[in-house]
Design a protein around this motif. Structure first.
Motif, PDB file in Angstrom:
ATOM      1  N   VAL A 117      20.019  27.720  26.006  1.00 47.31           N
ATOM      2  CA  VAL A 117      20.723  26.476  25.689  1.00 47.31           C
ATOM      3  C   VAL A 117      21.540  26.679  24.417  1.00 47.31           C
ATOM      4  CG1 VAL A 117      20.487  24.013  25.237  1.00 47.31           C
ATOM      5  CG2 VAL A 117      18.916  25.150  26.833  1.00 47.31           C
ATOM      6  N   ALA A 121      22.565  19.700  25.623  1.00 51.07           N
ATOM      7  CA  ALA A 121      21.918  19.663  26.930  1.00 51.07           C
ATOM      8  C   ALA A 121      21.514  18.210  27.147  1.00 51.07           C
ATOM      9  CB  ALA A 121      20.705  20.571  26.976  1.00 51.07           C
ATOM     10  N   ALA A 126      19.871  18.648  30.497  1.00 53.37           N
ATOM     11  CA  ALA A 126      18.632  18.877  29.755  1.00 53.37           C
ATOM     12  C   ALA A 126      17.475  19.152  30.698  1.00 53.37           C
ATOM     13  CB  ALA A 126      18.315  17.668  28.879  1.00 53.37           C
ATOM     14  N   ASN A 127      17.371  18.381  31.761  1.00 52.80           N
ATOM     15  CA  ASN A 127      16.213  18.506  32.636  1.00 52.80           C
ATOM     16  C   ASN A 127      16.264  19.751  33.506  1.00 52.80           C
ATOM     17  OD1 ASN A 127      15.073  16.233  31.544  1.00 52.80           O
ATOM     18  ND2 ASN A 127      16.044  14.854  33.019  1.00 52.80           N
ATOM     19  N   PHE A 143      18.957  18.315  22.647  1.00 50.89           N
ATOM     20  CA  PHE A 143      18.584  17.804  23.954  1.00 50.89           C
ATOM     21  C   PHE A 143      18.566  16.272  23.885  1.00 50.89           C
ATOM     22  CE2 PHE A 143      16.805  21.929  23.329  1.00 50.89           C
ATOM     23  CZ  PHE A 143      16.836  22.569  24.555  1.00 50.89           C
ATOM     24  N   THR A 144      19.034  15.632  24.939  1.00 54.97           N
ATOM     25  CA  THR A 144      18.953  14.175  24.979  1.00 54.97           C
ATOM     26  C   THR A 144      18.825  13.670  26.407  1.00 54.97           C
ATOM     27  OG1 THR A 144      20.048  12.087  24.386  1.00 54.97           O
ATOM     28  CG2 THR A 144      21.480  13.935  24.933  1.00 54.97           C
ATOM     29  N   GLN A 145      17.896  12.740  26.581  1.00 53.25           N
ATOM     30  CA  GLN A 145      17.734  12.048  27.858  1.00 53.25           C
ATOM     31  C   GLN A 145      18.668  10.835  27.822  1.00 53.25           C
ATOM     32  OE1 GLN A 145      15.579  13.032  30.429  1.00 53.25           O
ATOM     33  NE2 GLN A 145      15.215  14.880  29.216  1.00 53.25           N
ATOM     34  N   LYS A 180      18.360  12.053  20.247  1.00 51.22           N
ATOM     35  CA  LYS A 180      18.804  13.440  20.218  1.00 51.22           C
ATOM     36  C   LYS A 180      17.706  14.285  19.579  1.00 51.22           C
ATOM     37  CE  LYS A 180      23.817  12.701  19.956  1.00 51.22           C
ATOM     38  NZ  LYS A 180      25.057  12.979  19.169  1.00 51.22           N
TER      39      LYS A 180
END
Length: 273
Positions: A117, A121, A126-127, A143-145, A180
């Motif tokens: 990464v 992402a 990300a997933n 990374f962030t949902q 984040k």
């Protein structure tokens, strides 16, 4: 980028506008290539990734898969420009025809998959990274949902993998608040394996892939199979699975080589069979 030296591909490098694919020293390098969109998925890139994962499974010359992104991002998730005309139907189609198959193929792939990464992402990006066997990140990555920001739930296996990596409470907060997460924090909370300084990131990530490509490939595949089953089995069932897979591993040529190398006090030369 590495050059292809696989007999299967006959020095032929696959490339298209959305994805690069090359093989070197038994490692398949897959690079998501929409840098102007931070490698957000469109249908073309999603189908191309599925195709290359299938080829990696079939090609016995491939002993490790390495996925990264071009430019400053790993993958920003879904390209919303592609779904804007008919959002609901296109989101449903993307999940069923793009993301779910990609995650399934990565988890079923009988070779280790490294996600390198290099930048953002987000969402499905990300997933998909988190479903890989080993995830490493540049210090500049995060990374962030991001799903809750557009009224969706996490997909691409996010609700399956993230709670198992960081725990239910942490996963719920990250998904609902769309925080984040820096590479350093991702490593600290167990979301990823390691993060590296940006200047040495690619070198360190490729070293991990190189090490994996020289290990007993079938034993790694059996390990992956056992880990997959551990999510759904009781302890007794898991012990039975270990018994069965250990018998298979013990019948490989690499096991014989490993034992011989240990007795002879030399480095094992595993061939992946």
């Amino acid at each position: 980028m590495p050059l292809n030296n696989s007999s299967y591909f006959k020095e032929k490098v696959f490339s298209m506008s959305s994805l690069f694919f090359e093989i070197k020293n038994s490692i398949a390098f897959i690079t998501l290539n929409r840098p102007d969109k931070y490698n957000a998925f469109n249908r073309e890139m999603g189908l191309a990734l599925q195709e290359k994962l299938d080829q990696c499974e079939k090609n016995i010359a491939v002993r490790c898969v390495f996925i990264t992104g071009a430019g400053k991002g790993f993958c920003a998730g879904q390209d919303l420009g592609e779904v804007i005309q008919s959002p609901q139907s296109q989101v449903e189609r993307a999940v069923r025809e793009i993301y779910n198959p990609i995650v399934s193929k990565i988890r079923k792939l009988s070779k280790p998959v490294v996600a390198a990464v290099n930048g953002i992402a987000a969402g499905a990006g990300a997933n998909i990274a988190l479903c890989c066997d080993i995830v490493v990140a540049s210090e500049n990555a995060y990374f962030t949902q991001a799903f809750s920001k557009i009224g969706l739930i996490p997909d691409s296996g996010g609700t399956y993998f993230l709670p198992r990596l960081v725990g239910l409470q942490k996963a719920a907060a990250l998904m609902m608040l769309a925080d984040k997460v820096s590479a350093a924090d991702a490593e600290r909370m167990g979301m990823i394996y390691k993060y590296f300084p940006a200047v040495s990131f690619i070198e360190e990530a490729e070293k991990i892939a190189t090490d994996l490509s020289k290990l007993p490939t079938r034993a790694l595949a059996f390990t992956k199979e056992a880990l997959n089953k551990s999510f759904e089995q009781t302890l007794e069932q898991q012990l039975s699975t270990e018994d069965i897979l250990q018998q298979k591993a013990g019948a490989t040529n690499d096991f014989k080589e490993g034992v011989s190398a240990f007795i002879e006090k030399r480095k094992a030369d595993f061939k992946g069979d």
